[in-house]
Scaffold this active site. Structure first.
Site, PDB file in Angstrom:
ATOM      1  N   ASP A 162       0.860  -1.184   0.000  1.00 44.29           N
ATOM      2  CA  ASP A 162       0.000   0.000   0.000  1.00 44.29           C
ATOM      3  C   ASP A 162       0.902   1.241   0.000  1.00 44.29           C
ATOM      4  OD1 ASP A 162      -3.233   0.455   1.120  1.00 44.29           O
ATOM      5  OD2 ASP A 162      -1.869   2.156   0.967  1.00 44.29           O
ATOM      6  N   ILE A 163       0.589   2.212  -0.859  1.00 46.62           N
ATOM      7  CA  ILE A 163       1.443   3.416  -0.939  1.00 46.62           C
ATOM      8  C   ILE A 163       1.178   4.388   0.206  1.00 46.62           C
ATOM      9  CG2 ILE A 163       2.014   3.462  -3.404  1.00 46.62           C
ATOM     10  CD1 ILE A 163      -0.327   5.427  -3.780  1.00 46.62           C
ATOM     11  N   GLU A 212     -12.610   2.780  -1.474  1.00 45.93           N
ATOM     12  CA  GLU A 212     -12.184   3.893  -2.335  1.00 45.93           C
ATOM     13  C   GLU A 212     -11.709   3.418  -3.701  1.00 45.93           C
ATOM     14  OE1 GLU A 212      -9.328   6.114  -0.047  1.00 45.93           O
ATOM     15  OE2 GLU A 212     -10.887   6.932   1.265  1.00 45.93           O
ATOM     16  N   VAL A 213     -11.148   2.223  -3.766  1.00 43.18           N
ATOM     17  CA  VAL A 213     -10.710   1.646  -5.040  1.00 43.18           C
ATOM     18  C   VAL A 213     -11.584   0.425  -5.315  1.00 43.18           C
ATOM     19  CG1 VAL A 213      -8.815   0.602  -6.321  1.00 43.18           C
ATOM     20  CG2 VAL A 213      -8.340   2.463  -4.702  1.00 43.18           C
ATOM     21  N   HIS A 242     -10.092  -5.913  -2.772  1.00 46.25           N
ATOM     22  CA  HIS A 242      -8.779  -5.995  -2.115  1.00 46.25           C
ATOM     23  C   HIS A 242      -8.947  -6.189  -0.625  1.00 46.25           C
ATOM     24  CE1 HIS A 242      -9.877  -1.708  -2.228  1.00 46.25           C
ATOM     25  NE2 HIS A 242      -9.229  -1.574  -1.080  1.00 46.25           N
ATOM     26  N   HIS A 250      -6.718  -5.625   2.937  1.00 51.85           N
ATOM     27  CA  HIS A 250      -5.549  -5.017   3.572  1.00 51.85           C
ATOM     28  C   HIS A 250      -4.959  -6.015   4.564  1.00 51.85           C
ATOM     29  CE1 HIS A 250      -6.606  -0.716   2.509  1.00 51.85           C
ATOM     30  NE2 HIS A 250      -7.779  -1.302   2.337  1.00 51.85           N
TER      31      HIS A 250
END
Ligand code: AMP
Length: 139
Positions: A34-35, A98-99, A103, A105
């Site tokens: 994760d960025i 948000e995306v 996914h 985490h």
């Protein structure tokens, strides 16, 4: 249900159109850092095939992603000598997503240490070093 958007950022990562710090992949799934890491070692696991989230995913997509989540959670726990691992997953905007590509985490945690606030860009070199530690801890 809203249709899958092929221009979402994770679809672009899967097509190689934008960079990502990849940690692991197999035929069905990809794990990358994760960025905006909320803990050291914060990574994401996604299916390689399109779906928005848990609500439209097939049982096969969910099964392959969760298997990779477990593999990476174990590796991240070892890599960071973590006391535990938090797994987060959000569905649709109202659910915190948000995306819009499924996914999970994976967040290695230390006793008594809070997660950092969301939305803070991480240091690229530090993220790369954390990715290397996790790769080294994979079976
Ligand atoms: P959410 O949909 O709420 O689970 O949040 C999306 C997550 O994707 C956030 O933790 C972001 O920091 C992360 N993110 C967004 N863009 C990228 C990217 N290009 N590479 C890696 N992680 C990203």
């Amino acid at each position: 249900m809203t249709a899958y958007d092929t221009e979402n950022i994770f679809a672009k990562i899967l097509r190689g159109e934008i960079p990502a710090t990849r940690v692991y992949e197999d035929d069905e799934t990809l794990a990358f850092m994760d960025i905006m890491p909320r803990t050291d070692g914060h990574l994401l696991v996604i299916p390689k095939t399109p779906c928005r989230n848990v609500l439209d995913a097939t049982p096969e997509q969910l099964a392959s992603v969760i298997a990779t989540v477990q593999k990476l959670a174990r590796a991240a726990k070892t890599a960071f000598d973590a006391g535990g691992v938090t797994i987060q997953q959000f569905n649709e905007a109202a659910g915190g997503q948000e995306v819009f590509h499924l996914h999970f985490h994976v967040l290695p945690r230390q006793d008594g240490v809070s997660m950092r606030p969301p939305g803070q860009m991480g240091d690229f070199d530090e993220i790369a070093a954390h990715a290397e530690k996790i790769r080294a801890a994979l079976d």
